[in-house]
Each structure stands twice: as structure tokens, then as C-alpha cells.
Motif scaffolding. Sequence first.
Motif, mmCIF file in Angstrom:
data_model
loop_
_atom_site.group_PDB
_atom_site.id
_atom_site.type_symbol
_atom_site.label_atom_id
_atom_site.label_comp_id
_atom_site.label_asym_id
_atom_site.label_seq_id
_atom_site.Cartn_x
_atom_site.Cartn_y
_atom_site.Cartn_z
ATOM 1 N N GLU A 19 0.829 -1.210 0.000
ATOM 2 C CA GLU A 19 0.000 0.000 0.000
ATOM 3 C C GLU A 19 0.861 1.256 0.000
ATOM 4 O O GLU A 19 0.527 2.251 -0.656
ATOM 5 C CB GLU A 19 -0.930 -0.008 1.208
ATOM 6 N N ALA A 20 1.955 1.220 0.726
ATOM 7 C CA ALA A 20 2.860 2.379 0.753
ATOM 8 C C ALA A 20 3.450 2.630 -0.627
ATOM 9 O O ALA A 20 3.591 3.779 -1.062
ATOM 10 C CB ALA A 20 3.975 2.151 1.779
ATOM 11 N N GLY A 21 3.794 1.552 -1.323
ATOM 12 C CA GLY A 21 4.307 1.696 -2.683
ATOM 13 C C GLY A 21 3.248 2.260 -3.627
ATOM 14 O O GLY A 21 3.541 3.118 -4.476
ATOM 15 N N SER A 46 -5.498 -7.858 -9.252
ATOM 16 C CA SER A 46 -6.286 -8.165 -8.048
ATOM 17 C C SER A 46 -5.607 -7.608 -6.796
ATOM 18 O O SER A 46 -6.273 -7.046 -5.913
ATOM 19 C CB SER A 46 -6.481 -9.678 -7.915
ATOM 20 N N ASN A 47 -4.273 -7.733 -6.731
ATOM 21 C CA ASN A 47 -3.544 -7.161 -5.591
ATOM 22 C C ASN A 47 -3.661 -5.646 -5.573
ATOM 23 O O ASN A 47 -3.813 -5.034 -4.507
ATOM 24 C CB ASN A 47 -2.071 -7.568 -5.651
ATOM 25 N N ALA A 48 -3.566 -5.042 -6.740
ATOM 26 C CA ALA A 48 -3.654 -3.584 -6.823
ATOM 27 C C ALA A 48 -5.020 -3.098 -6.349
ATOM 28 O O ALA A 48 -5.119 -2.176 -5.528
ATOM 29 C CB ALA A 48 -3.384 -3.117 -8.241
ATOM 30 N N TYR A 49 -6.092 -3.719 -6.844
ATOM 31 C CA TYR A 49 -7.433 -3.281 -6.473
ATOM 32 C C TYR A 49 -7.744 -3.570 -4.997
ATOM 33 O O TYR A 49 -8.415 -2.774 -4.333
ATOM 34 C CB TYR A 49 -8.472 -3.934 -7.390
ATOM 35 N N ASN A 50 -7.282 -4.713 -4.504
ATOM 36 C CA ASN A 50 -7.490 -5.015 -3.082
ATOM 37 C C ASN A 50 -6.781 -4.000 -2.193
ATOM 38 O O ASN A 50 -7.340 -3.539 -1.186
ATOM 39 C CB ASN A 50 -6.979 -6.425 -2.765
ATOM 40 N N MET A 55 -6.792 0.998 1.117
ATOM 41 C CA MET A 55 -6.274 2.351 1.316
ATOM 42 C C MET A 55 -7.394 3.381 1.444
ATOM 43 O O MET A 55 -7.270 4.360 2.184
ATOM 44 C CB MET A 55 -5.334 2.728 0.167
ATOM 45 N N THR A 56 -8.497 3.169 0.722
ATOM 46 C CA THR A 56 -9.629 4.087 0.863
ATOM 47 C C THR A 56 -10.241 3.970 2.260
ATOM 48 O O THR A 56 -10.665 4.958 2.855
ATOM 49 C CB THR A 56 -10.708 3.825 -0.206
ATOM 50 N N LEU A 63 -11.657 7.302 -3.935
ATOM 51 C CA LEU A 63 -12.169 6.675 -5.137
ATOM 52 C C LEU A 63 -12.888 7.740 -5.967
ATOM 53 O O LEU A 63 -13.746 8.463 -5.447
ATOM 54 C CB LEU A 63 -13.135 5.536 -4.790
ATOM 55 N N VAL A 64 -12.546 7.827 -7.242
ATOM 56 C CA VAL A 64 -13.181 8.778 -8.153
ATOM 57 C C VAL A 64 -13.818 7.980 -9.286
ATOM 58 O O VAL A 64 -13.115 7.287 -10.035
ATOM 59 C CB VAL A 64 -12.151 9.783 -8.734
ATOM 60 N N GLU A 65 -15.142 8.056 -9.403
ATOM 61 C CA GLU A 65 -15.840 7.324 -10.452
ATOM 62 C C GLU A 65 -16.092 8.238 -11.640
ATOM 63 O O GLU A 65 -16.720 9.286 -11.509
ATOM 64 C CB GLU A 65 -17.154 6.750 -9.914
#
Length: 237
Positions: A19-21, A46-50, A55-56, A63-65
Motif C-alpha cells: 500500500e505504501a508503494g 487483483s492485488n492492486a485493487y485489493n 487504502m480508501t 475513489l473517483v468514479e
Amino acid sequence: MEDKSYIERLMEFGLTRQEAGIYGCLISEGKTTGYEVAKQLGISRSNAYNSLASMTEKGAAYLVEEGTTKKYVSVSLDEFCRNRIRRLEESQRWLKKHMPSEKDHVEGYITIEGSSNILDKIRNLLAKAEERVYISCTRNYLLLFVDELESLIRAKKKVVIVTDQPVNFRNARVYIGNNRGMQIGVITDSRYVLTGEYGEGSINTCLYSGQKNFVELYKSALSNEIKLLAIREENMQ
């Protein structure tokens, strides 16, 4: 943003290493998708989205939709850090209010290992000092406690420093002795002592105690050194 120390500092605020990265990536890239983050960092989508979802929740990203596309943007570093600190302070107040009764115990001999743990203990000792502080260490180590020592001096508490090079602490008594090496020692209010070795490498071990006999023994040894240094000072004048 790949700097190891930067990542580790962010982890102290509750982020995982990944998450820090990602947080660093959001800062440098701006508003971006999870796919772009995964591609940038070489991790699975999947790791990125998880991680972004986590983080949110932690207040590190928004998150911006945009239509059917989900993008993420970093919360400013100042805002993120302030929010985390505020929540920790709220948790601290709650814990103090609801903590179980603490059993009285006689202060024993405690071994403190690790440079950060030693620094934390010394800073806490200095912060809690009510009347006087004696500190013995090399000048380089002394500079780690400038804020705490100057705060004590402003509060008109007695501060006595034994070190190996000249230092400028107005209204503190400073004695210049031999090279202190990695040795460090602190006495507060003639009640608590921390002494041992601190420095680069694996040698970071100190003994802390509120045992009266141990305190008196260390205080006596330091007092004798101070007397000799004072005599030397007078002879040099």
C-alpha cells in the motif's frame, strides 16, 4: 518514491508495504486506475485493487468514479498523517479511560534492545522529569535530544550534561570529558537510570531501572567524574 526509508515511514502510519508503494505511485502519477497502478508497480491487478480498496478505508486514497471507470487519487500526505494521528490520540484517550486497574509493582531491572526503543525510552524519561536530569553521551548522540533538553531548560529544570565536545545549551551545566564512544547514560530525578550502549550496528542494548541501589551507584560514579572534570576546568583557567 521507491526509497526504502520513505516506504517504511509510511508503514508506520498503518499502510502495508504494498500500500505504501501504491501511495507513492498515486502521488507521482496522479489520478489513475488500479490497472495502471498494477502495470506501474509490476503487481497483479487483483492485488492492486485489493490494496486500493484497503487504502480508501484507511484514509490514504479517494475513489473517483468517471462513468464506468474507477480511478483513485491519493489523500494529501499532510491530511492523511494528521487524520491517523488524530485517531490514534482518540484511541489513546479511550484506552486510558477503560484500561483495567494496574497492579502495583516494584521497578526492577529492564533490558531495552534496539536503537529506536532506546531513543523512545530516553525521550520519555526526559519528558517525565520533574526536577533534574543528568545525561552522559557523545556529542553526536546528545544532538538527538536537543528539543527535549531545551524544553527542560525552559521549564527551569536542572540539566547537567557530560559529553566529549563543546555544546551550546544555555542555562545547562556542561562538562567536557573523554570520548564517550557508544556509552550513554541518563538519570532523572535521582529515581531512574538508563545506561548502556547505543550506536550503529548490532550493539544497541541498555539497562533501565528504578532500583534505589542501582540509581545511587550510577549517580555516585557520574558525580565523581563530574567532580574531577570540574577540578580540571578550574586548573585550566
